[in-house]
Design an enzyme around this catalytic site. Structure first.
Site, PDB file in Angstrom:
ATOM      1  N   THR A 137       0.813  -1.130   0.253  1.00 18.24           N
ATOM      2  CA  THR A 137       0.067  -0.061   0.187  1.00 18.24           C
ATOM      3  C   THR A 137       0.791   1.191  -0.049  1.00 18.24           C
ATOM      4  O   THR A 137       0.524   2.127  -0.732  1.00 18.24           O
ATOM      5  CB  THR A 137      -1.048  -0.018   1.261  1.00 18.24           C
ATOM      6  OG1 THR A 137      -1.901  -1.204   1.079  1.00 18.24           O
ATOM      7  CG2 THR A 137      -1.779   1.418   1.378  1.00 18.24           C
ATOM      8  N   CYS A 195      -8.359  -6.527   2.368  1.00 14.03           N
ATOM      9  CA  CYS A 195      -8.536  -5.150   2.958  1.00 14.03           C
ATOM     10  C   CYS A 195     -10.293  -5.038   3.416  1.00 14.03           C
ATOM     11  O   CYS A 195     -10.523  -4.150   3.841  1.00 14.03           O
ATOM     12  CB  CYS A 195      -8.104  -4.133   1.987  1.00 14.03           C
ATOM     13  SG  CYS A 195      -6.356  -4.415   1.898  1.00 14.03           S
TER      14      CYS A 195
END
Length: 383
Positions: A72, A328
């Site tokens: 990320t 996620c």
């Protein structure tokens, strides 16, 4: 109860050899790579060796690699770093796709809120973006194009190299999120039209909390973290020495076994599908994603008439770990943005389960999964 782990796209267990390297690095004593004393120099040397190893695997220069804290962070660093640098050159366009990881999509939306012009390319029913759409979207005002190599929910591969050539023609920068594809596909960065590449250690049997960002030499880039002068002033913060060393070891193992890793995951995938077909009948489930242009370790299936939540809860009770999509979003009941972008019905989207395979999985586990799933399906359909 013996558990079955079929969620390798979310995270993987550390390879035994990687764990040994990690523990050895931790036991070697304290060492801040920025310190000038012997302990600091030893830590810095470990990072240099790891960087050299990864550069060799990726066919790039060691100086082009930046260690980060996650995939990320690598995605965000590439997008914000490139977009802000390119804005100074009069470019404010960003092009991405509707099926990117949220680390890319949310970063792009944030940039859009800051005045950048965002184009989100659609995908077909297989989750693949069109080269024609990309060609129409990329122009001389485009700052950066971000296309993932392989999708984390369906496994569908994208024509990122061809799109990279389109970006290069317009002098736009090209970012590829290769978090899921690395370890299954080779990446020769000397030849590929890629300016930024994001990787993550914990997807290839390395440790969590370590990422990597490739930035081609000479590429406009503005750091998003400010503080110390680590990573050649491109990413402030003390490096995770043990994690970085272990990442390099995991990458060496994975890249050294590309074909066998692919074959193993493909064998498990085929076994699951064959047994499901025998036990279910083809009308009881449908595969989501491209049937050929795909990664081998991800299998996304919609079980007709059964909610993913119910299926996953029952699988968990039976000792099977799977997912409803991106890790996620695992705690969210929101429908998959990837499957929604593929224009599936709400029923097909809400009944989708992702199985992903890797180190340690066996045909016996694949057979057991099919039997468990068939039993759960029969029980839920009766109810």
């Amino acid at each position: 109860m013996n558990s079955i782990y079929f969620d390798h796209a979310a995270t993987t267990a550390m390879h035994p050899d990687v764990l040994n390297v990690y523990v050895e690095a931790v036991r070697s004593g304290p060492g801040n790579p920025s310190s000038l004393h012997a302990h600091g120099r030893a830590a810095r040397e470990r990072i240099s060796q790891a960087r050299d190893s990864l550069a060799s695997l990726l066919h790039c220069e060691a100086s082009e690699l930046i260690f980060t804290g996650s995939g990320t962070e690598s995605d965000n660093s590439a997008l914000f770093g490139a977009a802000l640098a390119q804005k100074k050159r009069g470019r404010n366009g960003i092009v991405t796709t509707a099926i990117e990881h949220h680390a890319v999509l949310h970063a792009c939306r944030q940039l859009e809120s800051q005045g950048f012009s965002l184009t989100v390319l659609p995908v077909d029913e297989f989750g693949r973006v069109s080269l024609e759409d990309a060609k129409l979207a990329i122009n001389d005002t485009t700052a950066i194009v971000s296309i993932m190599a392989g999708n984390n929910e369906t496994g569908t591969l994208q024509p990122f190299a061809e799109i990279g050539e389109l970006a290069r023609k317009h002098k736009a920068l090209m970012h590829v999120d290769a978090v899921q594809a690395f370890g299954y596909l080779p990446f020769n960065l000397k030849e590929l039209p890629i300016d930024f590449l994001s990787l993550s250690a914990h997807k290839i049997n390395g440790p969590q909390g370590v990422g990597l960002l490739y930035v081609r030499k000479g590429t406009p880039f503005q750091p998003i973290l400010h503080g110390g002068s680590q990573e050649r002033n491109r990413r402030a913060g003390t490096e995770n020495v043990a994690g970085i060393v272990a990442f390099a070891k995991a990458a060496m193992i994975a890249c050294g076994q590309l074909q066998s890793r692919w074959d193993h995951a493909e064998d498990i995938r085929i076994t699951v599908l064959e047994r499901l077909s025998e036990l279910f009948g083809p009308e009881q489930f449908v595969i989501n994603g491209h049937l050929e242009d795909r990664l081998p370790h991800i299998l996304n299936i919609s079980f007709t008439g059964i909610s993913a939540e119910s299926m996953l809860m029952n699988l968990d009770l039976a000792g099977v770990s799977a997912s409803g999509g991106s890790a996620c979003n695992s705690g969210s009941l929101k429908p998959s943005h990837v499957l929604s972008a593929m224009k599936f019905s709400s029923e097909r989207v809400s009944s989708a389960v992702r199985f992903s395979f890797g180190l340690g999985n066996t045909r016996e586990e694949a057979d057991k999964l099919a039997k468990i799933t068939a039993t759960i399906s029969a029980r839920l359909r009766i109810n």
